[in-house]
Scaffold this active site. Structure first.
Site, PDB file in Angstrom:
ATOM      1  N   GLU A  80       0.818  -1.215   0.000  1.00  0.00           N
ATOM      2  CA  GLU A  80       0.000   0.000   0.000  1.00  0.00           C
ATOM      3  C   GLU A  80       0.849   1.261   0.000  1.00  0.00           C
ATOM      4  O   GLU A  80       0.455   2.282  -0.546  1.00  0.00           O
ATOM      5  CB  GLU A  80      -0.930   0.019   1.209  1.00  0.00           C
ATOM      6  N   GLU A 117      -4.514  -1.089 -10.202  1.00  0.00           N
ATOM      7  CA  GLU A 117      -3.922   0.030 -10.943  1.00  0.00           C
ATOM      8  C   GLU A 117      -2.679  -0.369 -11.738  1.00  0.00           C
ATOM      9  O   GLU A 117      -2.464   0.126 -12.854  1.00  0.00           O
ATOM     10  CB  GLU A 117      -3.582   1.182  -9.988  1.00  0.00           C
TER      11      GLU A 117
END
Length: 932
Positions: A388, A406
Site C-alpha cells: 500500500e 492500478e
C-alpha cells in the site's frame, strides 16, 4: 483506479473538435504503427500462449465471481476466508473503508460490464435481471459519494451501455428497456443533495434514504473532502445527463471541477489533498498523484476525450506540466508542498499512483510512463505484490495489499501503446502471483502483509470490476471480444462509456473558465495524436533501453539519491550526506551538518539533540538537503525501532482442501522457539483440555506430537506453553477469548513472558485473534484432521497436494532478502512520527488548531530533534505487545494497563520535529497519518 478506453493510447487524443466517429480509426492506426515498431525488437508471445493465459484469467474470474454469488450475494462483498457475505453493520467496522457498502449488492453491480468484456453474455443477462429484481437503492445507510458514484452509478451506466449494444446486435437483451439507466437516474438524484454547499463541492457522505443534514441522516456535518472525491464525478454524471437528457447532473459535476480549478495554487498550478467544502481553503497542502488526488487529474483528461470540451484539456495540461516539473523525479513520483513545490512532503509513495503510467500513455508521454511502471514492477518482484505504501528506497511502509488493479491497468495501456511483449510477461507474473499467494478456496483474499503472505478477509468489488478486465484485455486479440473496445472510454472504476455520448444531448453551457485564471501557452498543448516517430524513435529496443537502467533499482539505494549524486559530481560538488551514513564522531560529517544548518548538541546524559535552522544554511540547496537529512533521520529511526520488535508470524493451513492457500496473521511470543531463526513447525492441530491450558492437560495423548490449541485467559501465556509442552505438544496457538476480535480491526499482539526465566520453553507459540482462530476451529469441525504450518512468513504451497485442486505456478516465489539499515554510529533512536501523542513539544506557532490537527507545532524557523524520557513496562496475566507501527514494544494485559508506567533504558528515543515554514509543518505532521 482506472484508465482511458482501449483505443486511447495517444497524447492529446483527439484532433481539436474532431468528429468523434474518426477517433477510433485514428487511434487504431496509431496503435498498429506502434505495435509494428515493437514486435521487430522483441520476441512476441504466440497466439496459443496468449489464449492460454486469457483462459486462465476467465477461470480466475469464475472462481471469484462464482464464490461471491454462492456465498455472499446479495451482500455487498465476499469475505473469502470465512466464505460469507460482508453486510454493513453485521461485521466490525473498518472505518472509511465500509463507506463503499450500501446494501446494494455492490460486487454484482460493479461486475456487470466485466461479464460482457469476458464474453459471458448469458451470465450478464442473468446478472442484470438479478439487479433489477433484488437491488434496493433506498436503504437507510450512509455511503461515500465518491465510491457510490464510481462503483454503483458507474456500474449501472456501464451495464446499460453494453446492454443496449447487445440488444442492437439482436441476440441478447432483447427484453431490455433501459431499466439499468432508470436505476442510475434514481441513484443520481439521491446523490444530488450532497452538492448543497456554497462552493458546489459535494459532501463526502450521504444517506441514501434521508440525504444530508436531517437528524436521521447521521451525516452532513463534515467540512472537508478529498480532491479526488470532489473531482471524480464528471464522467458518470455527464454520461447520465447525456443518456437521459437531464442536464442537472453534468452541471453539478462541472461546477465542482470549476471550483477546484479556481482554488489551485496559482504559482505552482498544483492542488492539495483535502479541501474545505464550504470555504475552499486547502486543509492538506501536500500534492501528488496518488491517494486523494489521483482520479481528479484522470477525469480532466478523460472529460475532454468524452465530452470534447477544450477547457478540460487545457486544465489537464497545466496540471501535468506542474506534475512533471515538481512531483516527477523519475522513476519516482513524490508528494510536494503546493506553496513550496521544490520541497518533498514525504519520502514514501502509495500504491494508488500505479495508475499514472497509464494516464501518461493517454497523454502520449511514454518515456516516464515506462520508467515509473518498471520501478513499480521491480517492487512487485521483490514483494510479490505492490505494498500500500513503500519508501523511496523501496522498503515496505504499509504492508497491506487489497488486490488493487492500478498496476495491471497501466500494464495493459503500455502494451496497447507499444505492442512490446515484455508487458505480456508482466501480466503473466501478475496472474501467477494472484493464484499462488491470494487464491483461497472461496475466492481471492487481500494480503494483510506482503512480507509474511498473511491474508485479510476481504475481496473488494474493484477486484472483479477492474483486475480481470484489464488482464483479459491484455491477452485478448480483437476477435476475442464481441464488441469494439475502441468505441468506449474507461472510467476510473474501469466501467465503459460510449464515445458517441459526446454528440448526444449537448445542452450544458461550455463556458471556458480556464483562461480566466491562467495565461495558456499553446506550445505546451498537443491538439492531435503525436506522431509515432516522435514517441518511438526508429529503434525497436527503445522501451528496453529505458527499462534497462531500472532493472536493479529496488536493490540499490534511493534512486533520487543516485540522481543527486550524479548531479553533484557533474557540478564538482560532493553528494549530500545521507542519514544512514552519518557518524557523529566524523568531523567531516559535522561540517556538512553545519553547512546544512543542522546543529548537533551533546547532552549530559549521553544523548544528542539535532536542530536545524534553515536560515543558517549556506544556501537554499543546502537548506533543502538539511530538511531531507532530518526527514531521513526520522525514517531511519522508525525503521530501527520496528526492527527491534518481533515481526508478525504466519499460521498457514496446509491440509486438504486448503493446501496453503489460507494464511492467518499471528502474533509472536517473546519466549519459546524463534521461528525467524529456526525451521518452521508443521503439524496437525488438537484442542487442549482444559481449553485454557492453565493446568496439567487431561488429554496428553491427543496433543502429543501436535500443535495444541489453547484459549487466552486465566493464567500467564508462559504457563500455558509449559503445560502443553509437558504434554508433548510441538507447538501452541493461543486463541483470543474476546469473541469477534480480529487482526483486521485490532492491533496485533505479542505474548510476553511471566517475569521469570522462560528458557525452559522450547516450542513455538503464536497468538490468533478470535476471528482467525475460528477459521481453524471451523476447519476442524468440518474436516477433523487439520494440518498447519507455523512460520515467520507464508511458504510456497505444496505442489503435490495442490495438484489435486489446481496446478501450482511455474515460478517459485521470490525470496525476500532481509533489508539492512546502517545504524547511526552514535546509536541515537528517534521517536516515530506516527506517534505524535508521545511528543513533548512546545508550540510557538500561530497555526490554528484546525491546521495542526492535534499535532504539536514549533516556531517556523527551526527543526528540532529533542530527547525524551524512556519508560519500562510491567506485565500481568495475558500480556501482549502491540506490533502495529508502535515506536516501542508495549505489553498489553487483560486488566487495564497503567498509562504512566515507564520504559526501560534499553531504547533511548529522541523526539522529532520537522518544520521549516508553517505549511511544511502541517504537511509533515499529517503525512504519516494518511488513510489510503
Amino acid at each position: 483506479m482506472s484508465e482511458a478506453g482501449g483505443a486511447l493510447g495517444c497524447g492529446s487524443p483527439v484532433p481539436q473538435r474532431a468528429p468523434w466517429n474518426l477517433v477510433a480509426a485514428a487511434t487504431a492506426l496509431y496503435l498498429v504503427s506502434a505495435t509494428s515498431v515493437w514486435t521487430a525488437g522483441a520476441t512476441p508471445m504466440n497466439r496459443e500462449e496468449k489464449q492460454k493465459l486469457g483462459n486462465q484469467v476467465l477461470e480466475m474470474f469464475d472462481h471469484a465471481y462464482g464464490n461471491y454469488m454462492e456465498h455472499a450475494y446479495p451482500a455487498d462483498e465476499l469475505m473469502p476466508l470465512t466464505c460469507r457475505g460482508r453486510v454493513r453493520g453485521q461485521e466490525p467496522s473498518r472505518g472509511d473503508v465500509d463507506d463503499a457498502l450500501g446494501k446494494f449488492s455492490l460486487t454484482l453491480i460493479d461486475s456487470l460490464d466485466t461479464l460482457v468484456v469476458l464474453n459471458k453474455t448469458k451470465e450478464f443477462e442473468d446478472a442484470v435481471r438479478k439487479v433489477l429484481r433484488d437491488v434496493n437503492l433506498d436503504n437507510d445507510v450512509v455511503v461515500s459519494v465518491f465510491e457510490t458514484n464510481i462503483r454503483v452509478l458507474g456500474g449501472l451506466l456501464g451495464g446499460h451501455s453494453l446492454a443496449i449494444m447487445l440488444k442492437e446486435k439482436g441476440e441478447y437483451m432483447q427484453w431490455y428497456k433501459d431499466e439499468l439507466l432508470q436505476m442510475a437516474k434514481q441513484l443520481g438524484y439521491k446523490l444530488l443533495p450532497a452538492f448543497n454547499t456554497t462552493s458546489g463541492l459535494p459532501y463526502p457522505r450521504i444517506n441514501l434514504k434521508f440525504g444530508i443534514r436531517k437528524p436521521e441522516a447521521r451525516t452532513g456535518t463534515e467540512t472537508d473532502t478529498c480532491t479526488a472525491c470532489a473531482g471524480t464525478l464528471i464522467l458518470e454524471f455527464a454520461a447520465l445527463s447525456r443518456f437521459t437528457g437531464a442536464t442537472i447532473f453534468e452541471e453539478y459535476a462541472r461546477k465542482a471541477l470549476d471550483f477546484l480549478w479556481e482554488k489551485r495554487q496559482r504559482s505552482s498550478n498544483l492542488v492539495g489533498v483535502t479541501i474545505n467544502i464550504h470555504t475552499g481553503d486547502w486543509v492538506r497542502k501536500d500534492s501528488g498523484v496518488g491517494a486523494g488526488i489521483d482520479s481528479y487529474y484522470e477525469y480532466l483528461l478523460k472529460a475532454y476525450v468524452l465530452l470534447g470540451d477544450d477547457s478540460f484539456l487545457e486544465r489537464f495540461n497545466t496540471h501535468y506540466d506542474a506534475i512533471m516539473r515538481y512531483i516527477s523525479q523519475p522513476p519516482l513520483l513524490l508528494d510536494v508542498h503546493i506553496h513550496k513545490p521544490m520541497l518533498n512532503a514525504r519520502t514514501w509513495m502509495d500504491a494508488l499512483l500505479a495508475f499514472f503510467p497509464g494516464l501518461q500513455v493517454l497523454k502520449g508521454d511514454i518515456r516516464p510512463a515506462i520508467e515509473t511502471h518498471e520501478m513499480l514492477y521491480q517492487v512487485i518482484k521483490k514483494h510479490n505484490f505492490l505494498p500500500e505504501a513503500f519508501t523511496t528506497d523501496f522498503r515496505v511502509h504499509w504492508a497491506q495489499h487489497p488486490l488493487r488493479p492500478e498496476f495491471a491497468e497501466s500494464t495493459y495501456f503500455l502494451y496497447k501503446a507499444t505492442g512490446d511483449p515484455y508487458y505480456l510477461e508482466v501480466g503473466k507474473t501478475l496472474i501467477e502471483n494472484l493464484n499462488k499467494y491470494a487464491r483461497v478456496p472461496c475466492g481471492f483474499a487481500a494480503m494483510k502483509d506482503v512480507r509474511t503472505g498473511s491474508h485479510e478477509d476481504r475481496m473488494d468489488s474493484f477486484f472483479l470490476a477492474e483486475m480481470f478486465k484489464y488482464l483479459y484485455l491484455l491477452f485478448a486479440d480483437k476477435e476475442d471480444i464481441i464488441f469494439d473496445i475502441e468505441d468506449y472510454i474507461f472510467t476510473t472504476e474501469a466501467h465503459l462509456l460510449p464515445l458517441w455520448l459526446s454528440t448526444t444531448n449537448q445542452r450544458v453551457s461550455k463556458k471556458n473558465t480556464t483562461s480566466e485564471y491562467t495565461e495558456l501557452d499553446d506550445s505546451n498543448f498537443d491538439w492531435t495524436c503525436p506522431n509515432t516517430q516522435i514517441l518511438f524513435p526508429n529503434d525497436p529496443l527503445y522501451a528496453q533501453s529505458i527499462r534497462e537502467p531500472l532493472k536493479n533499482v529496488v536493490d540499490k539505494s534511493c534512486p533520487r539519491g543516485i540522481i543527486r549524486v550524479e548531479e553533484s559530481f557533474r557540478s564538482g560538488a560532493k553528494p549530500p550526506l545521507r542519514a544512514r551514513d552519518f557518524m557523529a564522531t566524523n568531523p567531516e560529517h559535522l561540517e556538512i551538518l553545519k553547512k546544512m544548518g543542522v546543529s548537533l548538541i551533546h547532552l549530559k546524559d549521553g544523548r544528542v539533540q539535532l536542530v536545524q535552522h534553515a536560515i543558517q544554511a549556506a544556501s537554499s540547496i543546502d537548506a533543502e538537503d538539511g530538511l531531507r537529512f532530518m526527514q531521513e533521520m526520522i525514517e531511519l529511526s522508525s525503521q530501527q525501532q520496528k526492527e527491534q520488535q518481533l515481526p508478525p508470524r504466519a499460521v498457514q493451513i496446509v491440509s486438504h482442501p486448503f493446501f496453503g492457500r489460507v494464511v492467518l496473521t499471528a502474533g509472536p511470543a517473546q519466549f519459546g522457539l524463534d521461528l525467524s531463526k529456526h525451521k518452521e513447525t508443521r503439524g496437525f492441530v488438537a484442542s487442549s483440555k482444559p481449553y485454557n491450558g492453565c493446568s496439567e492437560l487431561t488429554n496428553p495423548e491427543a496433543v502429543m506430537g501436535k500443535i495444541a490449541l489453547i484459549q487466552r485467559g486465566q493464567c500467564m501465556f508462559a504457563e500455558k506453553a509449559r503445560n502443553i509442552q509437558n504434554a508433548g505438544a510441538i507447538g501452541g496457538i493461543v486463541i483470543d477469548d474476546n469473541e469477534g476480535s480480529s487482526s483486521d480491526t485490532a492491533p496485533l499482539f505479542q505474548m510476553a513472558g511471566d517475569g521469570k526465566d522462560t528458557d525452559d520453553i522450547k516450542i513455538p507459540m503464536l497468538f490468533l485473534f478470535s476471528k482467525e482462530g475460528s477459521i481453524i476451529l471451523d476447519a476442524i469441525r468440518e474436516y477433523e484432521e487439520v494440518e498447519v504450518l507455523l512460520s515467520d512468513k507464508a511458504k510456497d504451497r505444496d505442489p503435490e497436494m495442490e495438484n489435486e485442486e489446481q496446478p501450482s505456478s511455474e515460478n517459485d516465489s521470490q525470496n525476500q532478502s532481509a533489508e539492512q539499515i546502517i545504524s547511526i554510529s552514535q546509536a541515537v533512536d528517534l521517536v516515530d512520527q506516527e506517534a505524535p501523542e508521545e511528543s513533548s513539544l512546545s508550540s510557538h506557532s500561530d497555526s490554528s488548531p484546525a491546521d495542526t490537527d492535534n499535532a504539536a507545532s514549533i516556531s517556523p524557523a527551526e527543526q528540532t530533534l529533542n530527547p525524551m524520557e524512556n519508560q519500562e513496562p510491567t506485565s500481568l496475566d495475558g500480556e501482549c505487545t502491540d506490533l502495529d507501527n508502535q515506536p516501542q514494544e508495549q505489553s498489553e494485559t487483560e486488566e487495564d494497563s497503567n498509562p504512566n508506567v515507564s520504559w526501560g533504558k534499553k531504547v533511548q528515543p529522541i523526539d522529532s520535529i520537522l518544520a521549516d515554514w508553517n505549511e511544511d509543518i502541517e504537511a509533515f505532521e499529517m503525512m504519516e497519518k494518511d488513510e489510503l
